[in-house]
Design a protein around this motif. Structure first.
Motif, PDB file in Angstrom:
ATOM      1  N   HIS A  29       0.232 -18.755  39.629  1.00  0.00           N
ATOM      2  CA  HIS A  29       0.707 -19.688  40.667  1.00  0.00           C
ATOM      3  C   HIS A  29       1.405 -18.942  41.799  1.00  0.00           C
ATOM      4  CE1 HIS A  29       1.585 -23.647  42.194  1.00  0.00           C
ATOM      5  NE2 HIS A  29       2.850 -23.301  42.383  1.00  0.00           N
ATOM      6  N   THR A  30       2.058 -17.827  41.474  1.00  0.00           N
ATOM      7  CA  THR A  30       2.679 -17.043  42.556  1.00  0.00           C
ATOM      8  C   THR A  30       1.621 -16.518  43.522  1.00  0.00           C
ATOM      9  OG1 THR A  30       2.622 -14.958  41.293  1.00  0.00           O
ATOM     10  CG2 THR A  30       4.593 -16.341  41.058  1.00  0.00           C
ATOM     11  N   GLN A  31       0.399 -16.331  43.030  1.00  0.00           N
ATOM     12  CA  GLN A  31      -0.680 -15.894  43.910  1.00  0.00           C
ATOM     13  C   GLN A  31      -1.190 -17.039  44.791  1.00  0.00           C
ATOM     14  OE1 GLN A  31      -1.467 -12.460  43.656  1.00  0.00           O
ATOM     15  NE2 GLN A  31       0.342 -12.686  42.364  1.00  0.00           N
TER      16      GLN A  31
ATOM     17  N   THR B 179      10.640 -16.780  31.494  1.00  0.00           N
ATOM     18  CA  THR B 179       9.552 -16.985  30.528  1.00  0.00           C
ATOM     19  C   THR B 179       9.888 -16.343  29.184  1.00  0.00           C
ATOM     20  OG1 THR B 179       8.396 -15.043  31.430  1.00  0.00           O
ATOM     21  CG2 THR B 179       7.722 -17.207  32.242  1.00  0.00           C
TER      22      THR B 179
ATOM     23  N   VAL C 100       9.513 -15.133  36.526  1.00  0.00           N
ATOM     24  CA  VAL C 100       8.275 -14.737  35.849  1.00  0.00           C
ATOM     25  C   VAL C 100       8.580 -13.936  34.582  1.00  0.00           C
ATOM     26  CG1 VAL C 100       6.089 -13.488  36.091  1.00  0.00           C
ATOM     27  CG2 VAL C 100       7.016 -14.751  38.032  1.00  0.00           C
ATOM     28  N   THR C 101       9.681 -13.200  34.575  1.00  0.00           N
ATOM     29  CA  THR C 101       9.989 -12.330  33.428  1.00  0.00           C
ATOM     30  C   THR C 101      11.107 -12.904  32.557  1.00  0.00           C
ATOM     31  OG1 THR C 101      11.469 -11.020  34.860  1.00  0.00           O
ATOM     32  CG2 THR C 101       9.188 -10.263  34.609  1.00  0.00           C
TER      33      THR C 101
ATOM     34  N   VAL D 276      10.826 -12.695  40.587  1.00  0.00           N
ATOM     35  CA  VAL D 276      10.531 -11.849  39.423  1.00  0.00           C
ATOM     36  C   VAL D 276      11.314 -12.337  38.208  1.00  0.00           C
ATOM     37  CG1 VAL D 276      10.818  -9.533  38.464  1.00  0.00           C
ATOM     38  CG2 VAL D 276       9.895  -9.819  40.760  1.00  0.00           C
TER      39      VAL D 276
ATOM     40  N   VAL E   5       2.268 -18.912  35.393  1.00  0.00           N
ATOM     41  CA  VAL E   5       3.322 -18.734  36.397  1.00  0.00           C
ATOM     42  C   VAL E   5       2.926 -17.643  37.385  1.00  0.00           C
ATOM     43  CG1 VAL E   5       5.736 -18.114  36.779  1.00  0.00           C
ATOM     44  CG2 VAL E   5       5.120 -19.488  34.807  1.00  0.00           C
ATOM     45  N   TYR E   6       2.450 -16.513  36.861  1.00  0.00           N
ATOM     46  CA  TYR E   6       2.060 -15.423  37.755  1.00  0.00           C
ATOM     47  C   TYR E   6       0.884 -15.837  38.634  1.00  0.00           C
ATOM     48  CZ  TYR E   6       0.549 -10.901  39.484  1.00  0.00           C
ATOM     49  OH  TYR E   6       0.182  -9.874  40.310  1.00  0.00           O
TER      50      TYR E   6
ATOM     51  N   TYR F   1       7.592 -17.275  50.299  1.00  0.00           N
ATOM     52  CA  TYR F   1       8.267 -16.002  50.048  1.00  0.00           C
ATOM     53  C   TYR F   1       9.229 -15.638  51.168  1.00  0.00           C
ATOM     54  CZ  TYR F   1       4.806 -15.607  46.378  1.00  0.00           C
ATOM     55  OH  TYR F   1       4.043 -15.845  45.263  1.00  0.00           O
TER      56      TYR F   1
ATOM     57  N   ARG G  88       3.176 -17.512  30.927  1.00  0.00           N
ATOM     58  CA  ARG G  88       3.478 -16.423  31.860  1.00  0.00           C
ATOM     59  C   ARG G  88       2.286 -16.158  32.781  1.00  0.00           C
ATOM     60  NH1 ARG G  88       5.441 -12.588  28.410  1.00  0.00           N
ATOM     61  NH2 ARG G  88       7.607 -13.192  28.793  1.00  0.00           N
ATOM     62  N   HIS G  89       1.078 -16.248  32.215  1.00  0.00           N
ATOM     63  CA  HIS G  89      -0.120 -16.067  33.045  1.00  0.00           C
ATOM     64  C   HIS G  89      -0.202 -17.156  34.110  1.00  0.00           C
ATOM     65  CE1 HIS G  89      -4.374 -16.880  34.055  1.00  0.00           C
ATOM     66  NE2 HIS G  89      -4.480 -15.560  34.052  1.00  0.00           N
TER      67      HIS G  89
END
Length: 662
Positions: free
Chosen positions: A182-184, A207, A203-204, A200, A179-180, A191, A176-177
């Motif tokens: 990578h979104t950054q 996962t 990510v939620t 979302v 994936v998040y 987007y 999860r870390h």
């Protein structure tokens, strides 16, 4: 509104979903290996139980049904009976003198001794007890051993589950870390094509489904496989024939898994995609609730949601039917068929004397024990498919090209910006900027004006490297910006947007964005410079006033002032104001205009403004039309030209000097 549509055949993510899930699992391989060792020990301890029960039944409980031999007094293991001594066949020593034989017949609770001469005698309880008395102590010992093994198995199973689930939670925490994170790293253009709720959901929800893979599926599969292998080994050790009778369970189970996965994978892809769309729709509805209610679109939005929900419900029912059809009830049927076969063979004496009551009891016990993990595996098949499809979606997101976030800083540059023959298209050959050329020196203010869609924001997007150019070059202090990382370029840039975004936190944290390098004093000074310090200090908690998501409890002007202070607190070399005063009333604008004039000194400032009165003091004004700079100069020069800028200015001033498409 919903961009993520279901595709029956998705392109596999590179590296293979299973392989990548395994790679995450190997991060904690030591813990997992220890857990599996504990599992094997626990299973072995538990598997010994039926063998102990078999020994108790065949040797110590049913042993009385063997042939007994009359022996001399004092013979080892001899049992007294009416002044004579008898030894059971399996305990008779080879050199013992045999004086005769007898056998027992049992009808209900009555035991009858049949002598070798045909004489029959019913035994009293006291006489029967003498034959069972030597077996009591071994039975107690075996019972104690059985209970001890159960305790050992329970302890090791507890530790194994604790270790395995701890490792599983750590694996998913890491995933999860990643994936998040990578979104950054994903570019802004990514987007533009997906609703926030869809991302979302990956990510939620996705996962979380993968977490169930490690916590539930792998735990049940590993335990089930160890149990099945151990039980098959024990059955073959007890009796090879029973082992071969039971062996067809393996291909049946494998065929079962294959058929289930073939259909479940298809359904789960639809379900995960539709769940993502539902999340996107809900998120969009919440974000736009003001517009929905203002334009009375509640029923339309409800209808759209209902269609998605119904489609999701339809495939949920398909999954329910599949799960019901392949449920553990089918296993019970297979198990009962095996029971019938074995019992029929037993009572028709097809096993000759090889099958004893204790062996039959142990076999049935093993069969029951084996079906429990098989049921566990079957019940986890749906979670396995959900997790596999979710993993495909997560890894597809992680395979999107991103940029590495670099921590390395660069010295603060002067801020001399030059666009050299820059052309840019968001889509192939559909250019929104064409041959853009201009230069801005440190301390200058460059204003970009033009009608909507003329390319003003695109210029700033390229400067920030939200998008990269393919034609021409952009330089800062004479160096192509592509020679630096995006983070290094943006380190000395500040931006204020027309619609400022505030994060959950406080006014102070929204100014500093929790940057430890920005002390409280600089936060306060930035707010003073934009003229907002006294305003916010009048609030009950001052600069520590809580700001909820998007700053909805603050006015548009207050949010914009915080955005101004945020940009200034970072002391940028290049300051970008994108319609920054559009949400501010005239009085507030006048309040910060003088502060901005001071703050622009020493910085290269780019301003996008429809309110032309705010850019009269700009050093350069670039007038854009359909991606081309059609006029350039300062306010006085452009007014003298009486071109597009002149017409726009006159129109806004209300003189009616002409018209221009804006």
């Amino acid at each position: 509104m919903n961009n993520e549509q279901f595709e029956p055949q998705q392109t596999p993510v590179k590296g293979g979903t299973g392989k990548r899930l395994l790679q995450y699992g190997l991060l904690y391989k030591k813990t997992i290996i220890i857990a599996l060792i504990f599992l094997i020990i626990a299973v072995c301890a538990e598997i010994v139980g039926p063998l102990i029960a078999k020994r108790m039944i065949d040797q110590h409980i049913s042993g009385i049904n063997q042939t007994w031999y009359y022996v001399e007094e004092g013979t080892a293991e001899a049992v007294p009976y009416q002044g004579q001594w008898l030894v059971r066949q399996d305990k008779l020593e080879t050199n013992a003198a045999v004086l005769g034989s007898a056998e027992f017949e049992q009808k209900g609770l009555t035991f009858t001794m049949v002598q070798d001469n045909g004489q029959r005698t019913d035994l009293t309880k006291e006489e029967l007890y003498q034959f069972y008395k030597p077996e009591i102590k071994p039975i107690i010992h075996l019972s104690g051993l059985y209970l001890a093994l159960l305790a050992v198995s329970a302890i090791f199973i507890y530790i194994q589950r604790l270790l395995l689930q701890n490792a599983a939670n750590r694996i998913v925490q890491k995933l999860r870390h990643d994936v998040y994170a990578h979104t950054q790293r994903l570019p802004v253009k990514y987007y533009d094509h997906y609703a926030a709720g869809q991302i979302v959901s990956r990510v939620t929800n996705d996962t979380e489904a993968i977490r169930e893979l490690y916590v539930g599926v792998i735990a049940n599969f590993s335990m089930g496989i160890v149990y099945i292998v151990a039980i098959f080994g024990a059955i073959f050790v007890m009796d090879t024939t029973l082992g071969f009778i039971t062996l067809p369970l393996i291909p049946i189970l494998l065929l079962w898994i294959y058929v289930y996965r073939r259909y479940a994978a298809k359904y789960n892809r639809v379900l995960r995609a539709k769940l993502s769309e539902i999340n996107g729709t809900v998120n969009e509805s919440i974000q736009g609730m003001t517009i929905i209610q203002a334009f009375r679109k509640e029923e339309a939005m409800e209808k759209e949601f209902s269609e998605l929900n119904s489609y999701y419900f339809k495939f949920q029912n398909k999954m329910l039917s599949l799960n019901s059809l392949t449920s553990h009830n089918l296993l019970n049927v297979i198990r009962n068929i095996i029971y019938v076969v074995v019992i029929v063979l037993f009572f028709t004496n097809q096993f000759a004397e090889a099958i004893t009551v204790g062996l039959l009891f142990a076999y049935i016990d093993y069969l029951n024990r084996m079906f429990n993990p098989i049921v566990g595996i079957v019940n986890q098949l749906s979670n396995l498919e959900v997790a596999r499809v979710s993993a495909e979606r997560v890894f597809k997101l992680m395979d999107e090209p991103g940029m590495e976030v670099e921590e390395e800083s660069m010295p603060r540059y002067r801020g001399d910006v030059a666009f050299n023959k820059v052309s840019f298209a968001y889509k192939d050959k559909e250019y929104v900027l064409k041959d853009i050329n201009f230069a801005a020196q440190q301390g200058e203010t460059i204003a970009l004006v033009g009608h909507t869609g003329s390319g003003k924001s695109s210029i700033l997007n390229l400067l920030f490297r939200f998008y990269d150019i393919e034609e021409g070059s952009i330089t800062i202090d004479g160096v192509d910006i592509r020679n630096y990382s995006k983070q290094q370029i943006r380190e000395h840039m500040g931006i204020v947007l027309q619609d400022p975004f505030l994060f959950t936190g406080t006014i102070a944290s929204n100014v500093s964005l929790n940057n430890p390098d920005i002390p409280r004093e600089r936060i306060e000074q930035a707010l003073k410079d934009v003229g907002a310090y006294d305003m916010f200090m009048q609030l009950p908690d001052g600069l520590d006033t809580i700001v909820i998501e998007k700053g909805s409890t603050l006015s548009a002007g207050q949010r914009q002032l915080i955005s101004f202070a945020r940009a200034l607190a970072y002391d940028p070399a290049i300051l970008i104001l994108d319609e920054a005063t559009a949400s501010i009333d005239t009085e507030t604008e006048a309040m910060i205009q003088s502060a901005l004039d001071v703050l622009k000194r020493g910085r290269t400032t780019f301003v996008i403004a429809h309110r032309l009165s705010t850019i009269r003091a700009a050093d350069q004004i670039l007038v854009l039309d359909r991606g081309v700079i059609v006029e350039r100069g300062n306010h006085d020069q452009l007014m003298e030209q009486q071109g597009k800028y002149y017409l726009m200015y006159q129109l806004q001033a209300g003189t009616g000097a002409g018209t221009v498409p804006v």
